[in-house]
Write an enzyme that holds these catalytic residues in place. Structure first.
Site, PDB file in Angstrom:
ATOM      1  N   GLN C 196    -108.153 124.241   3.665  1.00 34.60           N
ATOM      2  CA  GLN C 196    -109.239 124.461   4.622  1.00 34.60           C
ATOM      3  C   GLN C 196    -108.707 124.026   5.984  1.00 34.60           C
ATOM      4  O   GLN C 196    -108.808 122.871   6.368  1.00 34.60           O
ATOM      5  CB  GLN C 196    -110.470 123.640   4.221  1.00 34.60           C
ATOM      6  CG  GLN C 196    -110.924 123.891   2.781  1.00 34.60           C
ATOM      7  CD  GLN C 196    -111.604 125.237   2.573  1.00 34.60           C
ATOM      8  OE1 GLN C 196    -112.432 125.657   3.374  1.00 34.60           O
ATOM      9  NE2 GLN C 196    -111.246 125.932   1.500  1.00 34.60           N
ATOM     10  N   GLY C 237    -122.057 125.058   4.751  1.00 33.24           N
ATOM     11  CA  GLY C 237    -120.757 125.360   4.157  1.00 33.24           C
ATOM     12  C   GLY C 237    -119.737 125.870   5.170  1.00 33.24           C
ATOM     13  O   GLY C 237    -120.068 126.156   6.318  1.00 33.24           O
ATOM     14  N   HIS C 238    -118.518 126.041   4.694  1.00 27.28           N
ATOM     15  CA  HIS C 238    -117.432 126.460   5.588  1.00 27.28           C
ATOM     16  C   HIS C 238    -117.649 127.868   6.127  1.00 27.28           C
ATOM     17  O   HIS C 238    -118.161 128.738   5.443  1.00 27.28           O
ATOM     18  CB  HIS C 238    -116.067 126.360   4.921  1.00 27.28           C
ATOM     19  CG  HIS C 238    -115.947 126.997   3.572  1.00 27.28           C
ATOM     20  ND1 HIS C 238    -114.771 126.985   2.876  1.00 27.28           N
ATOM     21  CD2 HIS C 238    -116.854 127.617   2.786  1.00 27.28           C
ATOM     22  CE1 HIS C 238    -114.965 127.599   1.726  1.00 27.28           C
ATOM     23  NE2 HIS C 238    -116.199 127.980   1.645  1.00 27.28           N
ATOM     24  N   ASN C 239    -117.261 128.032   7.392  1.00 28.06           N
ATOM     25  CA  ASN C 239    -117.300 129.332   8.078  1.00 28.06           C
ATOM     26  C   ASN C 239    -118.705 129.861   8.351  1.00 28.06           C
ATOM     27  O   ASN C 239    -118.849 131.018   8.735  1.00 28.06           O
ATOM     28  CB  ASN C 239    -116.508 130.389   7.288  1.00 28.06           C
ATOM     29  CG  ASN C 239    -115.017 130.138   7.339  1.00 28.06           C
ATOM     30  OD1 ASN C 239    -114.511 129.360   6.527  1.00 28.06           O
ATOM     31  ND2 ASN C 239    -114.342 130.729   8.292  1.00 28.06           N
ATOM     32  N   SER C 257    -119.811 131.020   4.792  1.00 27.35           N
ATOM     33  CA  SER C 257    -119.666 132.292   5.498  1.00 27.35           C
ATOM     34  C   SER C 257    -120.974 132.993   5.798  1.00 27.35           C
ATOM     35  O   SER C 257    -120.972 134.167   6.176  1.00 27.35           O
ATOM     36  CB  SER C 257    -118.754 133.258   4.714  1.00 27.35           C
ATOM     37  OG  SER C 257    -117.472 132.700   4.593  1.00 27.35           O
TER      38      SER C 257
END
Lengths: 339, 339, 339
Positions: C196, C237-239, C257
């Site tokens: 990440q 969460g990521h992105n 995402s």
């Protein structure tokens, strides 16, 4: 790196006229700017592709549309893109190695070779840390607890007394391991605390996300087995067992004494009742509430959770219930007609 | 301790030939190894009993099956087992007493007799700590806040300014008390912050689980009354009142200004709307969402939550909706038949 | 302050015989004691009004009931009350200004004018802090991260490397920004970590509640846009992208995402699936689970979430399903009758 070099690394094909294009970074279709390479792996994102500001895009072999971005044709755009990520990743930060002078190391603590202990960390008496493990700033490791080799404990992790963490653990900030399980008995007009004298045992290769909490057992141990991956804000109650290589997504909650099997997948916000068993390789859909044990190799969904095929059939019939109302109304009208 | 001694302590009976067996620890049926004593209190766990590696098992008087483990017959295996736990519990860890030299004590702080303050703790100006209270490492106690007598604040608890915590509190790591309530007004195209100038008041005998958050009031106070027990990752909004001896399980969320009565029980992941009242002794089932006030002495379930009998009847009818579809289809076929 | 002075400040009217009453504080109807002023803005609280111990109450012009408390008649009791809050608010605590001697400042850190750094804070190499920003005790700011001007970082916030936080941020205790996103691939019998390597970018005027977690991107950035307000125990969460001025209530979870539009409102405990889009100004009701993208300017509800009108109609039909059962039973009986 030029687009030609990129194409070579992933076994892709690029129109020679674009081969000299300089690629400076990787980005998603929507985030990309000039100089970036993006990828298009799913037709769902076609409209994003058409609007992207990326200079180049990885596409799959069949793709034929004319774009403003240069194309690189490859077998699998998503995985080709993933394999490029390390090349463009920023240099990893250089973490300070060694024992910071502000770290407080208790009596009888044993540290393996090349252990690092961050600023303001506290290792209580009797702690053991395995070789090459990195303990971030503000790590709190309670009495007689241990962390295995090659682990990375990020800043601000709390591990209470007599817990064991295995090798190659990754524990993110704010995690609390080994706090008292939630056990009370209502006697004499008040909730009386049931002592929680057990521990937490975490096997090798476990990762635990930020601010998750894993309670110590009432007696014996709460047990997280090898290879388990736990996301952020997850709660694991006392005396639970989480089987090897299972995955628990964000905000999952597991009530006390529940046994989750191996290779189980619990999606976001799933809640598990206490004292149940989730069979190996079972999957539970997001936001489901599981009241009873689940057999191995099944997919469950809903609150309360049921096998996915039953859930889906039932859900679809419930969604179209207005049509059933209409049918009944029609039948009633027919019955009233004079025959 | 021998099995004979164990049996004597709990008023149980053991076959004299097994009386000399040495018991080294207590464990659950599935966790037990040679040398351990387990208990069998619920027929649900019969298969675990048959496979246990325990050397001995507490069973109830009627039990007659032949096991590899030695049996001790008692009235109530579960509570007999619980009464043995303190005898086999590890010695409690010895916490460092006194004020750690790295603790930062602000102006005008008053400490009762035998208060302990852990390493790197911070007590801002005007804090008062009652006698015999233990503040763990990294405790942060904001300006003019107080903690009562005989409390145990575990490492890494944050209490902001002007909050009061009562006597005999147990607060687990990562808890945040007195952060701003979540209040904004949308004006001039943006969310404008509404000042949160109230406090948090926590009465005696309250326990709060790891990483839970209790926001300060907009004005006045957020109030956790005597004997309340709160599990991990629970959110309590501004101006809430949680009544005496109520129990809030993990990941519960209570929206602002809601009043929870006395002896209420909220199961895991329950969500309560803001500005509602939960009557005394009400119980809400896990994962339920409560939109409106609930009368005292009721059990509610579902999202939105309803009285449990209505919920159950409705749920069962919804689960068997396919049969209602079949019945309607049959009626339609009958109506089409020429009469 | 006398009640007359209070009435003048809010353009209200008070019976002259009560004008001299001394008001010492503001409180809710249920919390108020003698000397306090409360307000009555909603008929729902009439029973609270009748039982209040407040010395005086703000009421709206039409109100005519005789109370034990003195009345002040105003146009809008709630907002009049709100405008009085600053006058009665306790003096703000005086935070220590300057760099605390225990703060550890890494190489190449740049601090704007009048920056304050609290006790035991850690600023790793390359950090930049904007003018007048206050970093609370135990702040951890990772390598090369930055915080803009006039921000208030409360005690015990963790920001990992290479994250950027804008101006006028308010970040509450226990927040973790920039921990690894949750990404694994199951290969060779185990979950392999996907690096990440991205960051978190937080624009101006963002507030983030206690113990919330915002993961760094797999690549590129997780992006929280201007004016977003996030409550406690929220997971991003990521992105993900959270659009301008959106509001996320407590215990919301946003999977990787997902793109949340501008001015979106997510009520408590909402869960969003990954890789979906929530349109601008959409609202999602509490405890809803959103599986698919949602168009702009809509209200969604339920799990899985649907447009509110469909949800409500469907919900009402499901709640009264017992009547449909009855109707079908009646039809069956009619069909069996000999014609």
């Amino acid at each position: 790196m030029t687009l030609r070099e990129v194409a070579e690394k992933i076994g892709g094909w690029v129109d020679p006229q674009h081969g000299g294009l300089e690629i400076h970074g990787l980005a998603s279709l929507t985030d990309a700017n000039s100089g970036d390479l993006a990828f298009y792996g799913n037709p769902k994102y076609l409209s994003q592709l058409r609007k992207t500001c990326a200079s180049a895009v990885l596409v799959s072999h069949g793709f034929g549309e004319q774009l403003s971005a240069a194309c690189v044709w490859v077998d699998q755009p998503a995985s080709a893109f993933a394999s490029l990520l390390p090349l463009f990743a920023p240099k990893p930060i250089v973490l300070q190695i060694g024992i910071h002078p502000t770290a407080l190391i208790g009596e009888g603590v044993s540290l393996g070779e090349n252990v690092s202990v961050g600023a303001y960390a506290i290792l209580e008496a009797g702690v053991h840390i395995g070789a090459r493990t990195f303990l971030g700033a503000y790590s709190y490791i309670g009495h007689d607890s241990s962390v295995g080799e090659d682990s990375h404990i990020h800043p601000r992790v709390t591990i209470r007394e007599r817990c064991t963490i295995g090798a190659r653990a990754v524990i993110h900030p704010g995690v609390v391991i080994g706090a008292d399980g939630f056990g009370f008995e209502f006697r004499e007009g008040r909730q009386q605390k049931i002592p929680q004298t057990g521990t937490v045992c975490i096997d090798d290769d476990v990762e635990i996300g930020s601010n998750s909490t894993i309670d110590r057992a009432r007696f014996g141990r709460t047990w997280i087995q090898t290879g388990v991956k736990i996301d952020n804000l997850v709660q694991i109650g006392h005396n639970c067992v989480i089987g090897e290589h299972s995955v628990l997504c964000a905000q999952v909650g597991v009530s006390g004494s529940t046994r989750v099997g191996k290779n189980v997948s619990l999606a976001g916000k799933v809640g598990l009742n206490g004292h149940i068993v989730i069979g190996d390789r079972a999957m539970v859909g997001s936001m489901s509430g599981v009241g009873r044990s689940i057999p191995p190799d099944t997919i469950y969904m809903g609150a309360p959770a049921r096998p996915i095929d039953k859930y889906k059939k039932n859900y679809s019939q419930l969604q179209s219930i207005h049509r059933l109302y209409d049918r009944v109304t029609k039948l009633e009208a027919e019955n009233k007609r004079p025959t």
